[in-house]
Design a protein around this motif. Structure first.
Motif, PDB file in Angstrom:
ATOM      1  N   ALA A   1     -15.649  11.399   9.154  1.00 11.06           N
ATOM      2  CA  ALA A   1     -16.281  10.160   8.366  1.00 11.06           C
ATOM      3  C   ALA A   1     -15.857  10.202   7.030  1.00 11.06           C
ATOM      4  O   ALA A   1     -15.527   9.176   6.421  1.00 11.06           O
ATOM      5  CB  ALA A   1     -17.924  10.363   8.278  1.00 11.06           C
ATOM      6  N   ALA A   2     -15.650  11.507   6.297  1.00  9.47           N
ATOM      7  CA  ALA A   2     -15.101  11.534   5.170  1.00  9.47           C
ATOM      8  C   ALA A   2     -13.593  10.980   5.081  1.00  9.47           C
ATOM      9  O   ALA A   2     -13.169  10.188   4.042  1.00  9.47           O
ATOM     10  CB  ALA A   2     -14.854  12.875   4.424  1.00  9.47           C
ATOM     11  N   GLY A   3     -12.580  11.173   5.871  1.00  3.95           N
ATOM     12  CA  GLY A   3     -11.575  10.423   6.140  1.00  3.95           C
ATOM     13  C   GLY A   3     -11.433   9.071   6.225  1.00  3.95           C
ATOM     14  O   GLY A   3     -10.680   8.455   5.537  1.00  3.95           O
ATOM     15  N   ALA A   4     -12.254   8.541   7.027  1.00  2.00           N
ATOM     16  CA  ALA A   4     -12.427   7.188   7.252  1.00  2.00           C
ATOM     17  C   ALA A   4     -12.944   6.582   5.926  1.00  2.00           C
ATOM     18  O   ALA A   4     -12.230   5.468   5.512  1.00  2.00           O
ATOM     19  CB  ALA A   4     -13.485   6.787   8.328  1.00  2.00           C
ATOM     20  N   GLY A   5     -13.849   7.143   5.238  1.00  2.00           N
ATOM     21  CA  GLY A   5     -14.152   6.595   3.731  1.00  2.00           C
ATOM     22  C   GLY A   5     -13.108   6.607   2.798  1.00  2.00           C
ATOM     23  O   GLY A   5     -12.922   5.523   1.966  1.00  2.00           O
ATOM     24  N   ILE A   6     -12.294   7.484   2.738  1.00  2.00           N
ATOM     25  CA  ILE A   6     -11.193   7.667   1.758  1.00  2.00           C
ATOM     26  C   ILE A   6     -10.311   6.496   2.261  1.00  2.00           C
ATOM     27  O   ILE A   6      -9.762   6.034   1.200  1.00  2.00           O
ATOM     28  CB  ILE A   6     -10.321   9.132   2.062  1.00  2.00           C
ATOM     29  CG1 ILE A   6     -11.506  10.211   1.252  1.00  2.00           C
ATOM     30  CG2 ILE A   6      -9.231   9.159   1.223  1.00  2.00           C
ATOM     31  CD1 ILE A   6     -10.920  11.653   1.575  1.00  2.00           C
ATOM     32  N   LEU A   7      -9.887   6.361   3.443  1.00  2.00           N
ATOM     33  CA  LEU A   7      -8.895   5.393   4.117  1.00  2.00           C
ATOM     34  C   LEU A   7      -9.581   4.145   3.501  1.00  2.00           C
ATOM     35  O   LEU A   7      -8.542   3.280   3.121  1.00  2.00           O
ATOM     36  CB  LEU A   7      -8.638   5.649   5.416  1.00  2.00           C
ATOM     37  CG  LEU A   7      -7.512   5.005   6.017  1.00  2.00           C
ATOM     38  CD1 LEU A   7      -6.313   5.818   5.596  1.00  2.00           C
ATOM     39  CD2 LEU A   7      -7.423   5.121   7.578  1.00  2.00           C
ATOM     40  N   THR A   8     -10.730   3.847   3.597  1.00  2.00           N
ATOM     41  CA  THR A   8     -11.175   2.533   3.404  1.00  2.00           C
ATOM     42  C   THR A   8     -11.084   2.393   1.874  1.00  2.00           C
ATOM     43  O   THR A   8     -10.876   1.263   1.469  1.00  2.00           O
ATOM     44  CB  THR A   8     -12.750   2.307   3.794  1.00  2.00           C
ATOM     45  OG1 THR A   8     -13.003   2.746   5.105  1.00  2.00           O
ATOM     46  CG2 THR A   8     -13.357   1.206   3.811  1.00  2.00           C
ATOM     47  N   ALA A   9     -11.429   3.347   1.257  1.00  2.00           N
ATOM     48  CA  ALA A   9     -11.228   3.256  -0.204  1.00  2.00           C
ATOM     49  C   ALA A   9     -10.027   2.902  -0.791  1.00  2.00           C
ATOM     50  O   ALA A   9      -9.656   1.985  -1.685  1.00  2.00           O
ATOM     51  CB  ALA A   9     -11.882   4.327  -1.064  1.00  2.00           C
ATOM     52  N   VAL A  10      -9.077   3.623  -0.109  1.00  2.00           N
ATOM     53  CA  VAL A  10      -7.565   3.357  -0.363  1.00  2.00           C
ATOM     54  C   VAL A  10      -7.227   1.961  -0.071  1.00  2.00           C
ATOM     55  O   VAL A  10      -6.555   1.310  -1.037  1.00  2.00           O
ATOM     56  CB  VAL A  10      -6.628   4.341   0.186  1.00  2.00           C
ATOM     57  CG1 VAL A  10      -5.252   3.522   0.417  1.00  2.00           C
ATOM     58  CG2 VAL A  10      -6.684   5.595  -0.303  1.00  2.00           C
ATOM     59  N   PHE A  11      -7.753   1.371   0.906  1.00  3.51           N
ATOM     60  CA  PHE A  11      -7.349   0.141   1.580  1.00  3.51           C
ATOM     61  C   PHE A  11      -8.001  -0.967   0.510  1.00  3.51           C
ATOM     62  O   PHE A  11      -7.655  -2.235   0.266  1.00  3.51           O
ATOM     63  CB  PHE A  11      -7.746  -0.191   2.742  1.00  3.51           C
ATOM     64  CG  PHE A  11      -7.081   0.545   3.825  1.00  3.51           C
ATOM     65  CD1 PHE A  11      -7.445   0.676   5.274  1.00  3.51           C
ATOM     66  CD2 PHE A  11      -5.626   0.843   3.515  1.00  3.51           C
ATOM     67  CE1 PHE A  11      -6.642   1.125   6.171  1.00  3.51           C
ATOM     68  CE2 PHE A  11      -4.783   1.449   4.622  1.00  3.51           C
ATOM     69  CZ  PHE A  11      -5.334   1.650   5.940  1.00  3.51           C
ATOM     70  N   ILE A  12      -9.342  -0.614   0.000  1.00  5.44           N
ATOM     71  CA  ILE A  12     -10.078  -1.586  -0.859  1.00  5.44           C
ATOM     72  C   ILE A  12      -9.338  -1.611  -2.101  1.00  5.44           C
ATOM     73  O   ILE A  12      -9.221  -2.879  -2.811  1.00  5.44           O
ATOM     74  CB  ILE A  12     -11.582  -1.100  -1.023  1.00  5.44           C
ATOM     75  CG1 ILE A  12     -12.121  -1.600   0.202  1.00  5.44           C
ATOM     76  CG2 ILE A  12     -12.002  -1.846  -2.197  1.00  5.44           C
ATOM     77  CD1 ILE A  12     -13.505  -1.031   0.452  1.00  5.44           C
ATOM     78  N   CYS A  13      -8.797  -0.373  -2.669  1.00  2.56           N
ATOM     79  CA  CYS A  13      -8.124  -0.456  -4.033  1.00  2.56           C
ATOM     80  C   CYS A  13      -6.908  -1.215  -3.983  1.00  2.56           C
ATOM     81  O   CYS A  13      -6.529  -1.993  -4.791  1.00  2.56           O
ATOM     82  CB  CYS A  13      -7.350   1.018  -4.202  1.00  2.56           C
ATOM     83  SG  CYS A  13      -8.863   1.916  -4.815  1.00  2.56           S
ATOM     84  N   ILE A  14      -6.020  -1.194  -2.712  1.00  2.74           N
ATOM     85  CA  ILE A  14      -4.699  -1.962  -2.562  1.00  2.74           C
ATOM     86  C   ILE A  14      -5.055  -3.393  -2.782  1.00  2.74           C
ATOM     87  O   ILE A  14      -4.353  -4.092  -3.303  1.00  2.74           O
ATOM     88  CB  ILE A  14      -4.054  -1.534  -1.413  1.00  2.74           C
ATOM     89  CG1 ILE A  14      -3.526  -0.256  -1.159  1.00  2.74           C
ATOM     90  CG2 ILE A  14      -2.874  -2.488  -1.083  1.00  2.74           C
ATOM     91  CD1 ILE A  14      -3.022   0.399  -0.185  1.00  2.74           C
ATOM     92  N   VAL A  15      -6.439  -3.873  -1.692  1.00  4.12           N
ATOM     93  CA  VAL A  15      -6.682  -5.321  -1.934  1.00  4.12           C
ATOM     94  C   VAL A  15      -6.978  -5.664  -3.443  1.00  4.12           C
ATOM     95  O   VAL A  15      -6.700  -6.904  -3.793  1.00  4.12           O
ATOM     96  CB  VAL A  15      -7.553  -5.560  -0.979  1.00  4.12           C
ATOM     97  CG1 VAL A  15      -8.201  -7.078  -1.157  1.00  4.12           C
ATOM     98  CG2 VAL A  15      -7.217  -5.378   0.386  1.00  4.12           C
ATOM     99  N   ALA A  16      -7.945  -5.061  -3.840  1.00  4.48           N
ATOM    100  CA  ALA A  16      -8.251  -5.218  -5.201  1.00  4.48           C
ATOM    101  C   ALA A  16      -7.096  -5.400  -6.370  1.00  4.48           C
ATOM    102  O   ALA A  16      -7.186  -6.211  -7.237  1.00  4.48           O
ATOM    103  CB  ALA A  16      -9.154  -3.944  -5.893  1.00  4.48           C
ATOM    104  N   LEU A  17      -6.114  -4.472  -6.197  1.00  4.57           N
ATOM    105  CA  LEU A  17      -4.983  -4.693  -7.132  1.00  4.57           C
ATOM    106  C   LEU A  17      -4.319  -6.161  -6.702  1.00  4.57           C
ATOM    107  O   LEU A  17      -4.038  -6.758  -7.828  1.00  4.57           O
ATOM    108  CB  LEU A  17      -3.839  -3.557  -6.710  1.00  4.57           C
ATOM    109  CG  LEU A  17      -2.641  -3.628  -7.441  1.00  4.57           C
ATOM    110  CD1 LEU A  17      -2.960  -3.273  -8.883  1.00  4.57           C
ATOM    111  CD2 LEU A  17      -1.643  -2.889  -6.799  1.00  4.57           C
TER     112      LEU A  17
END
Lengths: 196, 105
Positions: free
Chosen positions: A96-112
């Motif tokens: 779950a932590a790994g999935a959360g980190i991955l989601t955060a990375v993807f959201i950061c890329i989209v936000a950029l």
């Protein structure tokens, strides 16, 4: 054994392989029986000349397994299952932590990709503002101020065009980056599974 | 003959049996059988393998009110035959070496 019964038996023996492969195999052997009958054999002799349905199915499954097309059935031992159940709080939390980190990375890329568009928009607004100020200064007869604002408007317009060109390809690049990260992660997981 | 060795040889055998014309499965069996033991259950996986490797093209044609599949060797298939013929000298070398060594012992 007649052709229809043989093909039914063969279809039964082929269960477990992809349906398209079953269809192709049955079509091939149906044709083989017909060709043997055209060559002068009676129906039962033609079927006998092919071998048994079990032998044929075995050779087909061996060939497919060799090519990696058969789904590999993995048998889990009882001990492994017990470990999975007992270790659930640990591996599930990590997952779950790994999935959360991955989601955060993807959201950061989209936000950029989204935030970057603020630059050309800001420069466009600056262009508009400087152009209006230049016009007002011209109306009031202040040529020096008009020239300054006109220059500023041109600079802003140039920067607006430049940043727009950069931002145009950003969504595509971000999507490609997300796809690359996802593909590499999947490849890593499958490589570990196959190495076992 | 060793199964793995026979498997590799039979692939090229089938390509050579089809040759420059179109051939169907039963005909291929009839052509090869006098020289090498082969059955439909052996031939079918070979034809599939060769088709997947682009060594064979397959087409269906109507024959006696049913469809029959005809196989034709592609340029890649012809290259495979040529490669085998070139490898034959090396295979003979290996055979000579083994025969020599086992004769001496």
């Amino acid at each position: 054994m007649k052709k229809a019964a043989f093909l039914r038996s063969l279809a039964q023996q082929l269960k477990g392989i992809p349906p398209s492969d079953i269809r192709q195999t049955l079509a091939y052997y149906s044709e083989a029986v017909s060709d043997a009958m055209d060559d002068g054999l009676d129906e039962e002799a033609a079927v006998r000349s092919l071998g048994t349905a079990e032998e044929i199915a075995l050779s087909v499954k061996e060939e497919l397994a060799g090519g990696g097309k058969l789904p590999q059935t993995r048998k889990r031992s009882g001990f492994t299952v017990l470990l999975l159940i007992l270790g659930f709080p640990v591996w599930f939390s990590l997952l779950a932590a790994g999935a959360g980190i991955l989601t955060a990375v993807f959201i950061c890329i989209v936000a950029l990709a989204v935030a970057a568009w603020a630059l050309p928009l800001a420069f466009a607004a600056g262009t508009l503002y400087a152009a209006v100020c230049a016009l007002l200064a011209l109306v009031h007869g202040n040529l020096t101020v008009c020239a300054c604002f006109a220059g500023a408007a041109l600079v802003c317009a140039g920067l607006c065009i430049l940043t727009y060109q950069l931002c145009k390809s950003l969504p595509r690049r971000c999507a490609a980056l997300i796809r690359t990260i996802w593909t590499k992660l999947k490849a890593l997981c499958f490589r570990r599974r196959n190495a076992k | 003959m060793d199964i793995q060795l026979k498997r590799g040889l039979l692939d090229v055998c089938v390509l050579a049996a089809i040759g420059d014309s179109d051939a169907y499965g039963y005909q291929i069996i009839k052509d090869i059988s006098p020289h090498v033991e082969i059955t439909q259950s052996t031939l079918y996986p070979i034809l599939r393998r060769l088709e997947e490797a682009d060594c064979l093209n397959v087409r269906s044609e109507e024959y006696n009110g049913r469809l029959r599949k005809y196989y034709r060797v592609t340029p890649a298939g012809k290259s495979r035959i040529e490669e085998f013929k070139q490898d034959w000298a090396e295979i003979q070398e290996i055979y000579s070496f083994i025969a020599e060594r086992t004769q001496a012992t």
